[in-house]
Design a protein around this motif. Structure first.
Motif, PDB file in Angstrom:
ATOM      1  N   ASP A  10       0.673  -1.468  -0.373  1.00 36.09           N
ATOM      2  CA  ASP A  10      -0.432   0.118   0.146  1.00 36.09           C
ATOM      3  C   ASP A  10       0.539   1.252   0.239  1.00 36.09           C
ATOM      4  N   TYR A  11       0.590   1.916  -0.837  1.00 32.83           N
ATOM      5  CA  TYR A  11       1.262   3.843  -0.703  1.00 32.83           C
ATOM      6  C   TYR A  11       0.931   4.360   1.035  1.00 32.83           C
ATOM      7  N   ILE A  12       1.420   4.883   1.151  1.00 30.53           N
ATOM      8  CA  ILE A  12       0.524   5.862   2.602  1.00 30.53           C
ATOM      9  C   ILE A  12       1.570   6.602   2.410  1.00 30.53           C
ATOM     10  N   ILE A  13       1.863   6.980   1.753  1.00 29.06           N
ATOM     11  CA  ILE A  13       2.294   8.690   1.098  1.00 29.06           C
ATOM     12  C   ILE A  13       1.650   9.012  -0.411  1.00 29.06           C
ATOM     13  N   GLU A  14       0.896   9.471  -1.540  1.00 29.98           N
ATOM     14  CA  GLU A  14       0.884   9.412  -2.323  1.00 29.98           C
ATOM     15  C   GLU A  14       2.336   9.699  -3.382  1.00 29.98           C
ATOM     16  N   ASN A  15       2.376   8.339  -3.765  1.00 33.49           N
ATOM     17  CA  ASN A  15       4.067   7.897  -4.717  1.00 33.49           C
ATOM     18  C   ASN A  15       5.119   7.581  -3.867  1.00 33.49           C
ATOM     19  N   GLU A  16       5.236   8.180  -2.137  1.00 27.14           N
ATOM     20  CA  GLU A  16       6.402   7.512  -1.872  1.00 27.14           C
ATOM     21  C   GLU A  16       6.410   7.166  -1.386  1.00 27.14           C
ATOM     22  N   ILE A  19       4.375   0.384   2.414  1.00 23.39           N
ATOM     23  CA  ILE A  19       3.896  -0.173   2.822  1.00 23.39           C
ATOM     24  C   ILE A  19       3.735  -2.025   2.953  1.00 23.39           C
ATOM     25  N   ILE A  20       4.077  -2.805   3.804  1.00 19.07           N
ATOM     26  CA  ILE A  20       3.795  -4.145   2.995  1.00 19.07           C
ATOM     27  C   ILE A  20       2.757  -4.445   3.475  1.00 19.07           C
ATOM     28  N   GLN A  21       1.500  -4.545   4.079  1.00 21.31           N
ATOM     29  CA  GLN A  21       0.277  -5.056   4.838  1.00 21.31           C
ATOM     30  C   GLN A  21      -0.554  -6.343   4.603  1.00 21.31           C
ATOM     31  N   SER A  22      -1.257  -6.621   5.628  1.00 21.38           N
ATOM     32  CA  SER A  22      -1.933  -7.672   5.361  1.00 21.38           C
ATOM     33  C   SER A  22      -3.562  -8.045   6.593  1.00 21.38           C
ATOM     34  N   PRO A  23      -4.037  -8.531   5.846  1.00 21.31           N
ATOM     35  CA  PRO A  23      -5.715  -8.348   6.659  1.00 21.31           C
ATOM     36  C   PRO A  23      -5.509  -9.280   7.514  1.00 21.31           C
ATOM     37  N   GLY A  56       6.192  -1.238  11.354  1.00 18.50           N
ATOM     38  CA  GLY A  56       6.739  -0.134  10.988  1.00 18.50           C
ATOM     39  C   GLY A  56       6.471   0.951  10.928  1.00 18.50           C
ATOM     40  N   ILE A  57       4.797   0.893  10.569  1.00 15.60           N
ATOM     41  CA  ILE A  57       4.256   2.548  10.508  1.00 15.60           C
ATOM     42  C   ILE A  57       4.954   3.663  10.448  1.00 15.60           C
ATOM     43  N   ILE A  58       4.931   3.790  11.405  1.00 14.64           N
ATOM     44  CA  ILE A  58       5.140   4.553  12.987  1.00 14.64           C
ATOM     45  C   ILE A  58       6.877   5.139  12.374  1.00 14.64           C
ATOM     46  N   PRO A  59       8.193   4.216  12.445  1.00 15.13           N
ATOM     47  CA  PRO A  59       9.559   4.823  12.115  1.00 15.13           C
ATOM     48  C   PRO A  59       8.934   4.916  10.825  1.00 15.13           C
ATOM     49  N   LEU A  60       7.709   4.100   9.494  1.00 11.50           N
ATOM     50  CA  LEU A  60       8.222   5.231   8.148  1.00 11.50           C
ATOM     51  C   LEU A  60       8.083   6.061   7.859  1.00 11.50           C
ATOM     52  N   LEU A  61       6.596   6.569   8.566  1.00 13.73           N
ATOM     53  CA  LEU A  61       5.987   7.917   8.925  1.00 13.73           C
ATOM     54  C   LEU A  61       7.399   9.137   9.305  1.00 13.73           C
ATOM     55  N   LEU A  62       7.855   9.019  10.628  1.00 17.36           N
ATOM     56  CA  LEU A  62       8.796   9.321  11.704  1.00 17.36           C
ATOM     57  C   LEU A  62      10.038   9.591  10.343  1.00 17.36           C
ATOM     58  N   GLY A  83       7.654  -5.381   8.654  1.00 14.52           N
ATOM     59  CA  GLY A  83       8.400  -3.808   8.682  1.00 14.52           C
ATOM     60  C   GLY A  83       9.718  -4.202   8.332  1.00 14.52           C
ATOM     61  N   THR A  84      10.392  -5.341   7.798  1.00 12.90           N
ATOM     62  CA  THR A  84      11.810  -5.693   7.212  1.00 12.90           C
ATOM     63  C   THR A  84      12.087  -5.889   6.088  1.00 12.90           C
ATOM     64  N   ARG A  85      11.365  -6.303   5.353  1.00 10.20           N
ATOM     65  CA  ARG A  85      10.637  -6.400   4.246  1.00 10.20           C
ATOM     66  C   ARG A  85      10.718  -4.656   3.836  1.00 10.20           C
ATOM     67  N   SER A  86       9.335  -3.645   4.530  1.00 15.21           N
ATOM     68  CA  SER A  86       8.878  -2.220   3.891  1.00 15.21           C
ATOM     69  C   SER A  86      10.404  -1.080   4.443  1.00 15.21           C
ATOM     70  N   VAL A  87      11.143  -1.568   5.387  1.00 16.80           N
ATOM     71  CA  VAL A  87      12.164  -0.627   5.435  1.00 16.80           C
ATOM     72  C   VAL A  87      13.235  -0.161   3.958  1.00 16.80           C
ATOM     73  N   ASP A  88      13.506  -1.859   3.677  1.00 16.01           N
ATOM     74  CA  ASP A  88      14.061  -2.499   2.582  1.00 16.01           C
ATOM     75  C   ASP A  88      13.372  -1.107   1.375  1.00 16.01           C
ATOM     76  N   LEU A  89      11.966  -1.844   1.374  1.00 17.75           N
ATOM     77  CA  LEU A  89      10.765  -1.413   0.170  1.00 17.75           C
ATOM     78  C   LEU A  89      11.562   0.381  -0.479  1.00 17.75           C
ATOM     79  N   ASN A  90      11.246   1.029   0.716  1.00 12.70           N
ATOM     80  CA  ASN A  90      11.687   2.438   0.788  1.00 12.70           C
ATOM     81  C   ASN A  90      13.488   2.962   1.329  1.00 12.70           C
ATOM     82  N   ASP A  91      13.992   1.711   0.604  1.00  9.22           N
ATOM     83  CA  ASP A  91      15.422   1.968   0.774  1.00  9.22           C
ATOM     84  C   ASP A  91      15.700   3.355   2.129  1.00  9.22           C
TER      85      ASP A  91
END
Length: 245
Positions: A10-16, A19-23, A56-62, A83-91
């Motif tokens: 999912d995108y948290i901030i438009e095109n920036e 984050i990896i999510q799972s229902p 890892g949503i809060i660290p990504l936003l911060l 969360g680890t993969r989301s950090v990788d995903l956003n470099d």
């Protein structure tokens, strides 16, 4: 980027930010976004840590608000991996470091009284009988005080915050007295709070509160925060949150 069958990006901030999510495992809520906007953070000097970080949503936003190193702790294997993969995903590996561990027994490398800002979106609900919990183990641990209590959370926040450091939490309004009592027990003086309302005229359903380690008594109550307008669209306040992140 490897994804399990039940995961999505999912995108948290438009095109920036992504984050990896799972229902079936974990998806972040509006509470995390509100805490990331409410919490004070150092901009260019210092350190931040987020406890009960989930995916890892809060660290990504911060990372959008601060340039300092950000640590985060998550006890669940699958969420830590997400969360680890989301950090990788956003470099963001140069700024964000996720630690797999229990906040009651902090992972090695996390030094006590060394963080300028500590944030946490903890489990909200006191532990109940098994039949009253979520059937999904991941959701049960994320939402109920199974692996840590409110006291564990505040004690750990205090242990990590340096003198004068700030501790910011999001929780439910009905736990306000418990939170203030425990903050003071562990040397975190409540300094700023805000109640969040789903709509004008409704009861508050979210509490944002921040304290200072070894601070002096002086609690400021911010104006009410309204999330939705009558037509169920975001309020100007809520739209501004996303614009500021």
């Amino acid at each position: 980027m490897h994804l399990y069958d039940d995961e999505r990006i999912d995108y948290i901030i438009e095109n920036e930010l992504r984050i990896i999510q799972s229902p079936t495992v974990f998806s972040f809520s509006l509470d995390a976004v509100l805490l990331a906007r409410f919490a004070w953070v150092p901009i260019t000097r210092g350190k931040i840590i987020d406890l009960c970080t989930g995916n890892g949503i809060i660290p990504l936003l911060l990372s959008r608000r601060s340039q300092v190193p950000i640590d985060a702790v998550e006890i669940q294997d699958r969420l830590f991996d997400m969360g680890t993969r989301s950090v990788d995903l956003n470099d963001l590996n140069d700024q964000l470091t996720l630690h797999h561990g229990d906040i009651r027994d902090l992972p090695s490398g996390l030094l006590k009284e060394s963080y300028d800002a500590v944030t946490c979106n903890p489990p909200y609900f006191q532990s109940k009988r098994n039949e009253q919990r979520n059937l999904n183990e991941h959701l049960t641990i994320a939402r109920h005080e199974v692996m840590c209590t409110l006291e564990d959370v505040i004690q750990s926040c205090s242990r990590l915050a340096k003198q004068g450091g700030k501790v910011s939490l999001v929780h439910r309004p009905e736990r306000l007295l418990d939170i203030i009592t425990l903050m003071r027990k562990y040397r975190v003086e409540p300094k700023r709070m805000q109640l969040v309302y789903p709509k004008a005229g409704k009861e508050a359903n979210t509490l944002l509160i921040e304290g200072i380690k070894d601070g002096k008594p002086d609690l400021k109550v911010l104006p009410p925060f309204i999330v939705y307008q009558k037509d169920n669209t975001y309020s100007d306040e809520m739209r501004n949150v996303y614009e500021e992140l």
